[in-house]
Design a protein around this motif. Structure first.
Motif, mmCIF file in Angstrom:
data_model
loop_
_atom_site.group_PDB
_atom_site.id
_atom_site.type_symbol
_atom_site.label_atom_id
_atom_site.label_comp_id
_atom_site.label_asym_id
_atom_site.label_seq_id
_atom_site.Cartn_x
_atom_site.Cartn_y
_atom_site.Cartn_z
ATOM 1 N N PHE A 181 0.819 -1.207 0.000
ATOM 2 C CA PHE A 181 0.000 0.000 0.000
ATOM 3 C C PHE A 181 0.855 1.260 0.000
ATOM 4 C CE2 PHE A 181 -2.436 3.409 1.907
ATOM 5 C CZ PHE A 181 -3.683 3.267 1.355
ATOM 6 N N THR A 182 1.903 1.280 0.795
ATOM 7 C CA THR A 182 2.752 2.466 0.906
ATOM 8 C C THR A 182 3.493 2.744 -0.405
ATOM 9 O OG1 THR A 182 3.027 2.037 3.276
ATOM 10 C CG2 THR A 182 4.590 3.549 2.241
ATOM 11 N N LEU A 183 4.054 1.698 -1.010
ATOM 12 C CA LEU A 183 4.752 1.884 -2.284
ATOM 13 C C LEU A 183 3.781 2.305 -3.394
ATOM 14 C CD1 LEU A 183 7.220 -1.163 -2.209
ATOM 15 C CD2 LEU A 183 7.746 1.261 -1.785
ATOM 16 N N ALA A 184 2.582 1.738 -3.396
ATOM 17 C CA ALA A 184 1.585 2.125 -4.396
ATOM 18 C C ALA A 184 1.159 3.573 -4.214
ATOM 19 C CB ALA A 184 0.369 1.204 -4.306
ATOM 20 N N TRP B 189 -0.342 15.151 -3.111
ATOM 21 C CA TRP B 189 -0.028 14.946 -1.702
ATOM 22 C C TRP B 189 -1.109 14.184 -0.948
ATOM 23 C CZ3 TRP B 189 4.439 15.512 0.880
ATOM 24 C CH2 TRP B 189 5.488 16.089 0.153
ATOM 25 N N ILE B 190 -2.277 13.987 -1.556
ATOM 26 C CA ILE B 190 -3.236 13.100 -0.898
ATOM 27 C C ILE B 190 -2.716 11.665 -0.917
ATOM 28 C CG2 ILE B 190 -5.177 14.593 -1.507
ATOM 29 C CD1 ILE B 190 -5.976 12.584 -3.640
ATOM 30 N N PHE B 191 -1.752 11.376 -1.782
ATOM 31 C CA PHE B 191 -1.110 10.062 -1.820
ATOM 32 C C PHE B 191 0.261 10.067 -1.143
ATOM 33 C CE2 PHE B 191 -3.772 10.321 -5.712
ATOM 34 C CZ PHE B 191 -4.719 9.369 -5.343
ATOM 35 N N LEU C 45 3.063 6.007 -3.198
ATOM 36 C CA LEU C 45 4.128 6.798 -3.819
ATOM 37 C C LEU C 45 3.957 6.836 -5.328
ATOM 38 C CD1 LEU C 45 6.816 8.340 -3.495
ATOM 39 C CD2 LEU C 45 7.980 6.136 -3.632
ATOM 40 N N TRP C 46 3.617 5.703 -5.928
ATOM 41 C CA TRP C 46 3.410 5.624 -7.374
ATOM 42 C C TRP C 46 2.216 6.487 -7.792
ATOM 43 C CZ3 TRP C 46 1.741 0.616 -10.418
ATOM 44 C CH2 TRP C 46 1.910 0.841 -11.794
#
Length: 507
Positions: free
Chosen positions: A84-87, A164-166, A89-90
Motif C-alpha cells: 500500500f505504501t509503495l503504491a 499529496w493526498i497520496f 508513492l506511485w
C-alpha cells in the motif's frame, strides 16, 4: 482467547494502518476536479480512480482473510502495508490518468491484505464480553476516517497539490509498519486449503457487474464492442456470482465463503447492514462536494470543512457507544444511527439550491456525526460476537468484503445517476444547451446552469438516502446477543469441512 498480555497497544498500532487505507476510499472525492484538470481527464475516468481502488480492495478480501489465518495476521498485515505504501508513492508520481488508475489498483490490493487482519486480531485477542470497547475503537476509526478523508484532502489539495493526498501515506505507512512490527503479537497460524475456483468466480463476477454499471451511461446502456453489451456484462456478472455461491454450497473441500457463518442471524443481518453503509458513505460525498465547489464556488478546503461537524461528533461519541454496546441490544443503536443518516441525506438533498444559506448545511452535517457514531461499532461487534477464533479470518474477510462491495456499487451507481440527472436537468436551465455538460466538471460552470446542476446533485443524494433506509429496516431484526458462557463457545454452526479441519494436528 489467545494469550496476549497487552492487547490494546496491538490494536492501536493496527488502527493507524486501517485509518490510512479507509481515508483513501474518500480522500479522492474532494480532489476530483483538480485531478481532472491536471491530468486532462473526463468525469468517468476520474471516478474510476476511486472505483478501481474499491474494486481491487473488495475482490481479494475473502482470500486475504484466510491467508491471515494461514500465514499469521501480523505477517499479512505488514506485507499489505508495504504494498500500500509503495503504491501510494506511485499514485503521487503518476503523470496521466491511466497510470494513476493502475497505481490505485495496486493500492487496493495492499488494502485488501491489511483490512481483514484488524478485525481478526480483535476477535482473537479480546473475549466476546469485552470486545465491544475494542470494536468501538475500530468503528470510530472506520467512521471518522471516511469523514476525515475529504477534509484532509481539501487541505492538501489547496496547499500542496493533489499528489499529496497520496504522498502523505508514505511517512504514515513507515510509522505504522514499525509500530505493528513491535506491538502486534504473532498469533497462532492455522492450515487452510484455498478455493481457487471460488476466487476466480468471485473476482470475475464482481468485475463484470461493477464494470457494466460503471460504464453503462458512457455507452448509453447499449453495445460496448461487437456482441458485448452493457446489460450483457451486468447479467453475466450476476450469473457468475450465483455460480460462485452454488460452488461454495457444494464444494467438498474448504470453501472460500463459509456459508455456515450465515446461519447466525446477526452475522447475516450485519453483513447486509454494512453493505448499505458502504454504498451510502462512498456515494453521498460525490454530489455534495461537486455542489459545494462548482455551484457555491468553494475551494477544496472550504468544501471539506463543511464536514467538520460530522468528524468531531462521530469521533467523540463512537468510543462512548463502544463501551455500552456489550450491555444493550445493538438493534436500537444501529437502527437509530442508520435512520439519522437517512434524515441527514434527505435534508441535504432538500437544501441543495444555489441560494441556500451555506451555514444551513452544517446542521445535517452534525446529524451525520451522530449517525456515524451509532453505526460502525454496533454493526462490527454484532457481526463478530459469535465467531470462534478458528473462523476469525474468514468471518472478518466476509464482513469487509460485503462492506467493500457496497462501496464499489455505491461509487459506480452514483456516477451513473449523476450523469443521468445532469442530462435531464441541465437543458432546462436558462440559456443552457445539450452541449453544456462537458463543462460541468471542469470547474467552469456557467451561472445559468447553477439551478439545474443543484437540482441534479440533490436528486442524486436521494439514492444513498434510500439505500440507508433499507439498512435501518434490516437492523431492526437483530437478535439480542446471547450471554457469553466462555471463550470459544460461540454458537455459530461450523461447516463439516471446517469442523474436521479444527481437529487436525496443529489446531
Amino acid at each position: 482467547m489467545e494469550n496476549v498480555t497487552k492487547p490494546w497497544p496491538a490494536l492501536w498500532s493496527l488502527v493507524i494502518g486501517f485509518f490510512m487505507i479507509l481515508i483513501d476510499t474518500t480522500i479522492v472525492s474532494v480532489a476530483n476536479p483538480s485531478i481532472m484538470k491536471a491530468l486532462d481527464a473526463d468525469v468517468n475516468a476520474v471516478i474510476w480512480v476511486t472505483s478501481a481502488y474499491l474494486l481491487a480492495y473488495a475482490v481479494p478480501l475473502l482470500i486475504t482473510g484466510r491467508l491471515g489465518d494461514r500465514f499469521g495476521p501480523k505477517n499479512l498485515y505488514l506485507a499489505g502495508l508495504v504494498v500500500f505504501t509503495l503504491a501510494s508513492l506511485w499514485c503521487g508520481l503518476s503523470g496521466d490518468i491511466r497510470t494513476l488508475i493502475t497505481a490505485r489498483v495496486l493500492q487496493g490490493l495492499g488494502a485488501a491484505m491489511m483490512t481483514p487482519q484488524t478485525m481478526a486480531v480483535i476477535t482473537r485477542i479480546f473475549p466476546p464480553d469485552r470486545r465491544g470497547a475494542a470494536m468501538g475503537l475500530w468503528g470510530a476509526t472506520a467512521g471518522v476516517a471516511t469523514l476525515v478523508g475529504p477534509i484532509l484532502g481539501g487541505v492538501l489539495v489547496d496547499s500542496l497539490g493533489w499528489e499529496w493526498i497520496f504522498f502523505i501515506n508514505v511517512p504514515i505507512g513507515i510509522m505504522g509498519f514499525v509500530l505493528a512490527w513491535r506491538l502486534v503479537p504473532s498469533l497462532a497460524k492455522h492450515q487452510h486449503k484455498f478455493d481457487i475456483p471460488g476466487v476466480v468466480l468471485s473476482a470475475v463476477g464482481l468485475f463484470l457487474l461493477v464494470f457494466g454499471i460503471q460504464e453503462g451511461e458512457a455507452y448509453k446502456w447499449g453495445i460496448i464492442a461487437g456482441p458485448v453489451s452493457v446489460w450483457g456484462l451486468i447479467i453475466s456478472g450476476l450469473v457468475v456470482l450465483v455460480a460462485f455461491v452454488v460452488w461454495q454450497r457444494f464444494n467438498k473441500g474448504e470453501p472460500l465463503l463459509p456459508l455456515g457463518l450465515f446461519r447466525d442471524r446477526n452475522f447475516s443481518l450485519a453483513n447486509i447492514g454494512i453493505t448499505t453503509v458502504g454504498f451510502t458513505v462512498t456515494s453521498f460525498g460525490l454530489p455534495l462536494i461537486f455542489y459545494y465547489q462548482l455551484v457555491r464556488g468553494m475551494t477544496p478546503t472550504q468544501s471539506a470543512l463543511m464536514m467538520v461537524p460530522m468528524a468531531l461528533i462521530s469521533g467523540g461519541l463512537a468510543p462512548v457507544v463502544g463501551r455500552i454496546i456489550d450491555r444493550v441490544n445493538p438493534r436500537y443503536i444501529t437502527a437509530g444511527g442508520l435512520v439519522l443518516m437517512a434524515v441527514a441525506l434527505f435534508w441535504n438533498s432538500a437544501l441543495m439550491h444555489p441560494d441556500t444559506p451555506i451555514l444551513l448545511f452544517l446542521l445535517p452535517s452534525a446529524v451525520l456525526g451522530f449517525a456515524n457514531a451509532g453505526i460502525w461499532a454496533p454493526l462490527s461487534s454484532t457481526a463478530t460476537r459469535n465467531l470462534p477464533p478458528r473462523q476469525a479470518g474468514a468471518g472478518s474477510g466476509v464482513y469487509n468484503t460485503t462492506r467493500q462491495i457496497g462501496a464499489v456499487l455505491g461509487s459506480a451507481a452514483i456516477s451513473v445517476l449523476m450523469q443521468a440527472r445532469l442530462a435531464e436537468e441541465l437543458p432546462k436551465a436558462p440559456g443552457a444547451t445539450g452541449e453544456a455538460s462537458p463543462l460541468v466538471f471542469s470547474g467552469r460552470l456557467p451561472e445559468a446552469l447553477h439551478e439545474g446542476f443543484s437540482t441534479a446533485m440533490g436528486q442524486s443524494m436521494l439514492l444513498p438516502a434510500a439505500v440507508i433506509v433499507l439498512g435501518a429496516a434490516v437492523a431492526l431484526f437483530f437478535a439480542k446477543p446471547k450471554p457469553v458462557r466462555g471463550w470459544g463457545e460461540a454458537p455459530v454452526p461450523i461447516p463439516d469441512s471446517a469442523a474436521a479441519e479444527s481437529s487436525a494436528p496443529g489446531r
